[in-house]
Design a protein around this motif. Structure first.
Motif, mmCIF file in Angstrom:
data_model
loop_
_atom_site.group_PDB
_atom_site.id
_atom_site.type_symbol
_atom_site.label_atom_id
_atom_site.label_comp_id
_atom_site.label_asym_id
_atom_site.label_seq_id
_atom_site.Cartn_x
_atom_site.Cartn_y
_atom_site.Cartn_z
ATOM 1 N N ARG A 120 0.833 -1.204 0.000
ATOM 2 C CA ARG A 120 0.000 0.000 0.000
ATOM 3 C C ARG A 120 0.868 1.255 0.000
ATOM 4 O O ARG A 120 0.602 2.213 -0.752
ATOM 5 N N LEU A 126 1.404 4.219 -3.006
ATOM 6 C CA LEU A 126 1.227 5.653 -2.763
ATOM 7 C C LEU A 126 2.512 6.437 -2.993
ATOM 8 O O LEU A 126 2.524 7.663 -2.842
ATOM 9 N N VAL A 185 -10.092 2.786 5.984
ATOM 10 C CA VAL A 185 -9.509 4.098 5.688
ATOM 11 C C VAL A 185 -8.094 3.946 5.137
ATOM 12 O O VAL A 185 -7.678 4.686 4.239
ATOM 13 N N VAL A 186 -7.328 2.977 5.646
ATOM 14 C CA VAL A 186 -5.987 2.726 5.105
ATOM 15 C C VAL A 186 -6.068 2.407 3.617
ATOM 16 O O VAL A 186 -5.192 2.796 2.833
ATOM 17 N N CYS A 231 -8.293 3.578 1.608
ATOM 18 C CA CYS A 231 -8.884 4.689 0.859
ATOM 19 C C CYS A 231 -8.036 5.955 0.871
ATOM 20 O O CYS A 231 -8.034 6.720 -0.102
ATOM 21 N N SER A 232 -7.319 6.203 1.969
ATOM 22 C CA SER A 232 -6.618 7.475 2.131
ATOM 23 C C SER A 232 -5.223 7.426 1.508
ATOM 24 O O SER A 232 -4.547 6.388 1.533
ATOM 25 N N ALA A 233 -4.792 8.564 0.977
ATOM 26 C CA ALA A 233 -3.434 8.690 0.424
ATOM 27 C C ALA A 233 -2.551 9.545 1.322
ATOM 28 O O ALA A 233 -1.403 9.824 0.956
ATOM 29 N N ARG A 234 -3.051 9.970 2.473
ATOM 30 C CA ARG A 234 -2.288 10.840 3.365
ATOM 31 C C ARG A 234 -1.537 10.003 4.401
ATOM 32 O O ARG A 234 -2.157 9.271 5.174
ATOM 33 N N VAL A 268 -2.625 10.229 8.070
ATOM 34 C CA VAL A 268 -3.899 9.548 8.313
ATOM 35 C C VAL A 268 -3.658 8.056 8.493
ATOM 36 O O VAL A 268 -4.259 7.408 9.368
ATOM 37 N N LEU A 269 -2.748 7.487 7.683
ATOM 38 C CA LEU A 269 -2.429 6.064 7.828
ATOM 39 C C LEU A 269 -1.833 5.775 9.204
ATOM 40 O O LEU A 269 -2.194 4.787 9.854
ATOM 41 N N CYS A 293 -4.515 5.817 11.735
ATOM 42 C CA CYS A 293 -5.337 4.602 11.650
ATOM 43 C C CYS A 293 -4.656 3.428 12.347
ATOM 44 O O CYS A 293 -5.318 2.634 13.034
ATOM 45 N N ASP A 352 -5.640 -1.548 -2.688
ATOM 46 C CA ASP A 352 -6.630 -0.735 -1.957
ATOM 47 C C ASP A 352 -7.959 -1.480 -1.834
ATOM 48 O O ASP A 352 -8.624 -1.413 -0.787
#
Length: 427
Positions: A248, A252, A304-305, A307-310, A313-314, A317, A377
């Protein structure tokens, strides 16, 4: 965190010795495995590393149930001491091989098998020793301390191995693992016979004792289904925190530093839970609602891991996942430990560890199959849905709610009173 440190300071001396030994042992094991993986991968390649993983995993699966009677037949502190001694010998042998730069896959594999056998004897005895060291009223606090020690070992062990490898090489990293194994063995050597020790049951022979442990686990419906659904939850959660994460992050375009940050966040989340956040949530809701909230939040974090690219945020999570894991592991663990008759604790713990090991073995293969069909993803979203569904199965286990609402005195030997046929000798 202050309450956690205070609890550690005021816990019985025997518990402190056990926790020091376990933490040092986890650090030594993680450092050894990191060093071994690097050595095998660099000298023998992916094929040797894959074969090593398969052999040690298969050995652990077979050894856990077969060696489980050790902790119920003999004094558990002696089993812990013997296993620690074997792990010390293994660490010494690895250091010698590393110092003379003798890469021999059969010898390294033999070392891994020896470690798996020692762990199969150690883990059930170590887990079932705690109720003999403290009374039921203090057991939840001690289990919380143990989870904190495990999280600390999981956080620092791989990091210590990686730093030693990067700065000084394989020989020095293996020497560091040896020192940690020596500390763990020294702490185990100081363990004393518990004040109250169960009388050893009449033996039905070694394989008979193994079979009795399996029948006891299967004969208690609430514990049987709790164990099976817990293993199923691991099949969905472990790839999300392990195999899938580097893929993942690479998708990214993030650096390897974020991999370390996510792993550290997971362990810090567990430590925050055992430091008091998990207990606060359990008190505010109740045990059943706390499990439900933790399952839902953890599934959401996994999604969320995917879905998110930040990157921040990972990391957040993974911190939340760690906190949720501490809740699901702490809720009911005291109840399950106290409910098992003392003469069956090591064997029933071994059955649970075996299923956990099986789940850990199957989880990467399951994730690999999904990766051949879906992008990473989408696999994360699938894992989140599977974890949520398996967690829902846990919540509808028959009798789970009433069992968790019992107090600690009511739950002592509850399995034996409620399901006496599960623990009766086979005729």
């Amino acid at each position: 965190m202050t309450s956690f440190v205070d609890a550690l300071r005021h816990c019985p001396s025997a518990v402190r010795k056990l926790l020091v030994g376990e933490t040092a042992g986890l650090l030594a094991t993680a450092c050894t495995q990191t060093t071994l993986a690097w050595w095998i991968a660099s000298a023998g390649g992916a094929a040797d590393l894959a074969r090593y993983g398969m052999v040690t995993a298969a050995c652990a699966l077979v050894a856990l149930p077969l060696l489980s009677p050790l902790g119920d037949r003999w004094p558990k502190h002696r089993v812990v001491q013997g296993a620690r001694a074997v792990l010390l010998v293994e660490a010494l042998a690895l250091m010698v091989l590393a110092c003379i730069e003798a890469y021999k896959w059969p010898l390294l594999c033999l070392s891994g098998v020896l470690s798996a056998l020692a762990g199969a004897a150690l883990l059930p005895a170590q887990a079932s020793l705690l109720p003999e060291l403290v009374d039921g009223a203090r057991l939840p606090e001690v289990i919380r301390l143990r989870r904190g020690a495990q999280a600390l070992g999981g956080l620092l062990g791989p990091a210590a191995g990686g730093v030693l490898l990067a700065l000084a090489g394989i020989a020095v990293a293996s020497a560091g693992a040896l020192l940690l194994a020596l500390l763990a063995a020294g702490a185990a050597l100081r363990l004393e016979r518990p004040g109250r020790v169960p009388v050893t049951a009449a033996s039905a022979g070694w394989l008979g004792d193994v079979g009795a442990g399996l029948r006891a686990k299967w004969g208690v419906p609430v514990d049987r289904w709790w164990t099976l659904t817990g293993a199923l939850m691991m099949v969905f959660l472990l790839p999300a925190t392990g195999l899938l994460l580097p893929l993942r992050l690479q998708a990214l375009g993030l650096s390897g530093g974020w991999l370390g940050a996510c792993h550290a966040a997971l362990s810090l989340g567990v430590m925050a839970g055992v430091a008091g956040l998990a207990d606060a949530l359990i008190r505010r809701l109740d045990r059943v609602r706390a499990i439900a909230a933790a399952i839902g939040a953890c599934a959401g974090a996994v999604a969320v891991v995917g879905c998110s690219a930040r990157p921040l945020v990972l990391v957040a999570c993974f911190t939340l996942m760690g906190l949720c894991m501490s809740v699901t592991q702490l809720v009911g663990q005291t109840h399950r430990t106290l409910a098992i008759p003392e003469l069956f604790r090591a064997r029933m713990a071994a059955v649970q560890l075996t299923l956990a090991q099986l789940a850990a073995t199957l989880a990467p293969a399951f994730a690999g199959v999904l990766l051949t069909r879906w992008p990473v993803d989408a696999v994360y979203l699938g894992m989140a849905a599977g974890f949520l569904a398996s967690g829902a199965l846990l919540l509808v286990v028959p009798g789970l709610g009433p069992f968790l609402r019992l107090d600690h005195e009511q739950v002592r030997d509850w399995y034996g009173r409620r399901y006496p046929q599960a623990f009766a000798p086979r005729r």
